[in-house]
Design a protein around this motif. Structure first.
Motif, PDB file in Angstrom:
ATOM      1  N   GLU A  75       0.828  -1.205   0.000  1.00 20.05           N
ATOM      2  CA  GLU A  75       0.000   0.000   0.000  1.00 20.05           C
ATOM      3  C   GLU A  75       0.867   1.262   0.000  1.00 20.05           C
ATOM      4  O   GLU A  75       0.567   2.236  -0.689  1.00 20.05           O
ATOM      5  N   GLN A  76       1.932   1.219   0.794  1.00 16.47           N
ATOM      6  CA  GLN A  76       2.819   2.381   0.875  1.00 16.47           C
ATOM      7  C   GLN A  76       3.500   2.662  -0.458  1.00 16.47           C
ATOM      8  O   GLN A  76       3.582   3.809  -0.887  1.00 16.47           O
ATOM      9  N   SER A  77       3.981   1.617  -1.108  1.00 19.07           N
ATOM     10  CA  SER A  77       4.670   1.831  -2.386  1.00 19.07           C
ATOM     11  C   SER A  77       3.684   2.334  -3.445  1.00 19.07           C
ATOM     12  O   SER A  77       4.040   3.180  -4.277  1.00 19.07           O
ATOM     13  N   ALA A  78       2.442   1.842  -3.418  1.00 15.60           N
ATOM     14  CA  ALA A  78       1.429   2.330  -4.359  1.00 15.60           C
ATOM     15  C   ALA A  78       1.103   3.802  -4.079  1.00 15.60           C
ATOM     16  O   ALA A  78       0.956   4.601  -5.021  1.00 15.60           O
ATOM     17  N   GLU A  79       1.010   4.171  -2.809  1.00 15.18           N
ATOM     18  CA  GLU A  79       0.731   5.558  -2.436  1.00 15.18           C
ATOM     19  C   GLU A  79       1.875   6.479  -2.860  1.00 15.18           C
ATOM     20  O   GLU A  79       1.646   7.571  -3.381  1.00 15.18           O
ATOM     21  N   ARG A  80       3.105   6.022  -2.647  1.00 16.86           N
ATOM     22  CA  ARG A  80       4.272   6.822  -3.042  1.00 16.86           C
ATOM     23  C   ARG A  80       4.299   7.032  -4.556  1.00 16.86           C
ATOM     24  O   ARG A  80       4.556   8.136  -5.030  1.00 16.86           O
ATOM     25  N   THR A  81       4.015   5.980  -5.300  1.00 12.88           N
ATOM     26  CA  THR A  81       4.010   6.072  -6.762  1.00 12.88           C
ATOM     27  C   THR A  81       2.917   7.009  -7.240  1.00 12.88           C
ATOM     28  O   THR A  81       3.134   7.833  -8.141  1.00 12.88           O
ATOM     29  N   ARG A  82       1.746   6.916  -6.645  1.00 15.34           N
ATOM     30  CA  ARG A  82       0.632   7.778  -7.035  1.00 15.34           C
ATOM     31  C   ARG A  82       0.958   9.245  -6.766  1.00 15.34           C
ATOM     32  O   ARG A  82       0.739  10.119  -7.610  1.00 15.34           O
ATOM     33  N   ARG A  83       1.540   9.524  -5.601  1.00  8.12           N
ATOM     34  CA  ARG A  83       1.879  10.912  -5.273  1.00  8.12           C
ATOM     35  C   ARG A  83       2.987  11.453  -6.169  1.00  8.12           C
ATOM     36  O   ARG A  83       2.963  12.616  -6.563  1.00  8.12           O
ATOM     37  N   GLU A  84       3.960  10.613  -6.486  1.00  7.18           N
ATOM     38  CA  GLU A  84       5.031  11.048  -7.380  1.00  7.18           C
ATOM     39  C   GLU A  84       4.470  11.383  -8.766  1.00  7.18           C
ATOM     40  O   GLU A  84       4.831  12.397  -9.365  1.00  7.18           O
ATOM     41  N   LEU A  85       3.574  10.555  -9.269  1.00 11.65           N
ATOM     42  CA  LEU A  85       2.962  10.833 -10.569  1.00 11.65           C
ATOM     43  C   LEU A  85       2.128  12.114 -10.523  1.00 11.65           C
ATOM     44  O   LEU A  85       2.114  12.886 -11.498  1.00 11.65           O
ATOM     45  N   ASP A  86       1.429  12.341  -9.412  1.00 14.72           N
ATOM     46  CA  ASP A  86       0.653  13.579  -9.263  1.00 14.72           C
ATOM     47  C   ASP A  86       1.565  14.812  -9.294  1.00 14.72           C
ATOM     48  O   ASP A  86       1.264  15.802  -9.966  1.00 14.72           O
ATOM     49  N   ILE A  87       2.673  14.751  -8.564  1.00 15.54           N
ATOM     50  CA  ILE A  87       3.598  15.882  -8.516  1.00 15.54           C
ATOM     51  C   ILE A  87       4.206  16.133  -9.891  1.00 15.54           C
ATOM     52  O   ILE A  87       4.291  17.278 -10.357  1.00 15.54           O
ATOM     53  N   ARG A  88       4.609  15.068 -10.570  1.00 12.49           N
ATOM     54  CA  ARG A  88       5.215  15.229 -11.898  1.00 12.49           C
ATOM     55  C   ARG A  88       4.204  15.757 -12.916  1.00 12.49           C
ATOM     56  O   ARG A  88       4.551  16.565 -13.776  1.00 12.49           O
ATOM     57  N   SER A  89       2.947  15.331 -12.803  1.00 13.99           N
ATOM     58  CA  SER A  89       1.939  15.859 -13.730  1.00 13.99           C
ATOM     59  C   SER A  89       1.656  17.334 -13.429  1.00 13.99           C
ATOM     60  O   SER A  89       1.417  18.121 -14.350  1.00 13.99           O
ATOM     61  N   ASP A  90       1.704  17.723 -12.148  1.00 13.93           N
ATOM     62  CA  ASP A  90       1.549  19.135 -11.800  1.00 13.93           C
ATOM     63  C   ASP A  90       2.700  19.971 -12.357  1.00 13.93           C
ATOM     64  O   ASP A  90       2.486  21.089 -12.846  1.00 13.93           O
ATOM     65  N   ARG A  92       4.469  19.212 -15.038  1.00 13.21           N
ATOM     66  CA  ARG A  92       4.259  19.260 -16.486  1.00 13.21           C
ATOM     67  C   ARG A  92       3.205  20.308 -16.847  1.00 13.21           C
ATOM     68  O   ARG A  92       3.358  21.068 -17.807  1.00 13.21           O
ATOM     69  N   GLN A  93       2.132  20.349 -16.049  1.00  9.75           N
ATOM     70  CA  GLN A  93       1.082  21.333 -16.274  1.00  9.75           C
ATOM     71  C   GLN A  93       1.623  22.753 -16.064  1.00  9.75           C
ATOM     72  O   GLN A  93       1.294  23.660 -16.821  1.00  9.75           O
ATOM     73  N   TRP A  94       2.431  22.943 -15.037  1.00  9.12           N
ATOM     74  CA  TRP A  94       3.048  24.246 -14.783  1.00  9.12           C
ATOM     75  C   TRP A  94       3.891  24.674 -15.990  1.00  9.12           C
ATOM     76  O   TRP A  94       3.830  25.817 -16.428  1.00  9.12           O
ATOM     77  N   ASP A  95       4.690  23.748 -16.527  1.00  9.79           N
ATOM     78  CA  ASP A  95       5.553  24.070 -17.657  1.00  9.79           C
ATOM     79  C   ASP A  95       4.750  24.434 -18.903  1.00  9.79           C
ATOM     80  O   ASP A  95       5.175  25.273 -19.696  1.00  9.79           O
ATOM     81  N   GLU A  96       3.606  23.805 -19.076  1.00  7.51           N
ATOM     82  CA  GLU A  96       2.759  24.135 -20.221  1.00  7.51           C
ATOM     83  C   GLU A  96       2.056  25.485 -20.027  1.00  7.51           C
ATOM     84  O   GLU A  96       1.902  26.251 -20.971  1.00  7.51           O
ATOM     85  N   GLU A  97       1.657  25.755 -18.804  1.00  8.89           N
ATOM     86  CA  GLU A  97       0.941  26.989 -18.521  1.00  8.89           C
ATOM     87  C   GLU A  97       1.865  28.210 -18.492  1.00  8.89           C
ATOM     88  O   GLU A  97       1.484  29.296 -18.917  1.00  8.89           O
ATOM     89  N   PHE A  98       3.071  28.019 -17.979  1.00  6.47           N
ATOM     90  CA  PHE A  98       4.051  29.106 -17.874  1.00  6.47           C
ATOM     91  C   PHE A  98       5.364  28.680 -18.547  1.00  6.47           C
ATOM     92  O   PHE A  98       6.330  28.344 -17.858  1.00  6.47           O
ATOM     93  N   PRO A  99       5.424  28.681 -19.871  1.00  2.00           N
ATOM     94  CA  PRO A  99       6.647  28.213 -20.540  1.00  2.00           C
ATOM     95  C   PRO A  99       7.859  29.107 -20.285  1.00  2.00           C
ATOM     96  O   PRO A  99       8.995  28.641 -20.359  1.00  2.00           O
ATOM     97  N   PHE A 100       7.637  30.371 -19.959  1.00  4.63           N
ATOM     98  CA  PHE A 100       8.741  31.291 -19.672  1.00  4.63           C
ATOM     99  C   PHE A 100       9.332  31.043 -18.284  1.00  4.63           C
ATOM    100  O   PHE A 100      10.411  31.542 -17.987  1.00  4.63           O
ATOM    101  N   ALA A 101       8.624  30.299 -17.425  1.00  2.00           N
ATOM    102  CA  ALA A 101       9.099  29.997 -16.074  1.00  2.00           C
ATOM    103  C   ALA A 101       9.126  28.487 -15.879  1.00  2.00           C
ATOM    104  O   ALA A 101       8.516  27.942 -14.967  1.00  2.00           O
ATOM    105  N   HIS A 102       9.836  27.809 -16.750  1.00  5.23           N
ATOM    106  CA  HIS A 102       9.967  26.352 -16.673  1.00  5.23           C
ATOM    107  C   HIS A 102      10.580  25.969 -15.326  1.00  5.23           C
ATOM    108  O   HIS A 102      11.454  26.678 -14.807  1.00  5.23           O
ATOM    109  N   HIS A 103      10.135  24.868 -14.744  1.00  7.12           N
ATOM    110  CA  HIS A 103      10.594  24.534 -13.387  1.00  7.12           C
ATOM    111  C   HIS A 103      12.103  24.294 -13.336  1.00  7.12           C
ATOM    112  O   HIS A 103      12.749  24.593 -12.341  1.00  7.12           O
TER     113      HIS A 103
END
Length: 134
Positions: A75-90, A92-103
């Motif tokens: 359960e812990q490893s699944a939770e960690r993977t899910r949160r990591e994917l959420d952070i990475r998708s956020d 990616r979304q930030w980079d698309e929304e603000f291309p001049f301020a890439h992370h």
């Protein structure tokens, strides 16, 4: 004398100007070097790992037998993977929304600013120690 001790004369203005400028030059060199040498992907990976360690809950009660420990670990490893994917998708979304301020560009600027500040501080302290000995 403008409030200074009469025994210590004020340096001539060209020397004083150079003393101010050389600290600025040291800071600029440190910023440029750090900006170009940093690997932002590694720093972002470490920050994501740190955030996941803080946010994901640890082992709980009720793990007295091996089966429950294995289930909780899964359960812990699944939770960690899910949160990591959420952070990475956020990110990616930030980079698309603000291309001049890439992370990764933000990481480069932050590391450069930190290196510049540290270099100016160390240079100033070392310079002060040298001039105090005279």
């Amino acid at each position: 004398t403008r409030g200074f001790d009469i025994a210590t004369p004020e340096p001539p203005w060209p020397i004083y100007y150079f003393n101010m400028a050389d600290g600025w030059i040291v800071g600029q060199i440190a910023f440029i070097y750090a900006f170009n040498k940093v690997k932002p992907a590694e720093i972002v990976d470490k920050l994501i790992s740190l955030i996941i360690d803080i946010v994901t809950p640890g082992r709980g009660a009720g793990e007295s037998n091996w089966w429950m420990r294995g289930l909780r670990s899964l359960e812990q490893s699944a939770e960690r993977t899910r949160r990591e994917l959420d952070i990475r998708s956020d990110l990616r979304q930030w980079d698309e929304e603000f291309p001049f301020a890439h992370h990764e560009l933000i990481v480069r600027y932050a590391v450069g600013a930190l290196a510049s500040t540290a270099a100016i501080f160390i240079y100033g302290k070392a310079r002060g120690m040298i001039y105090r000995k005279r």
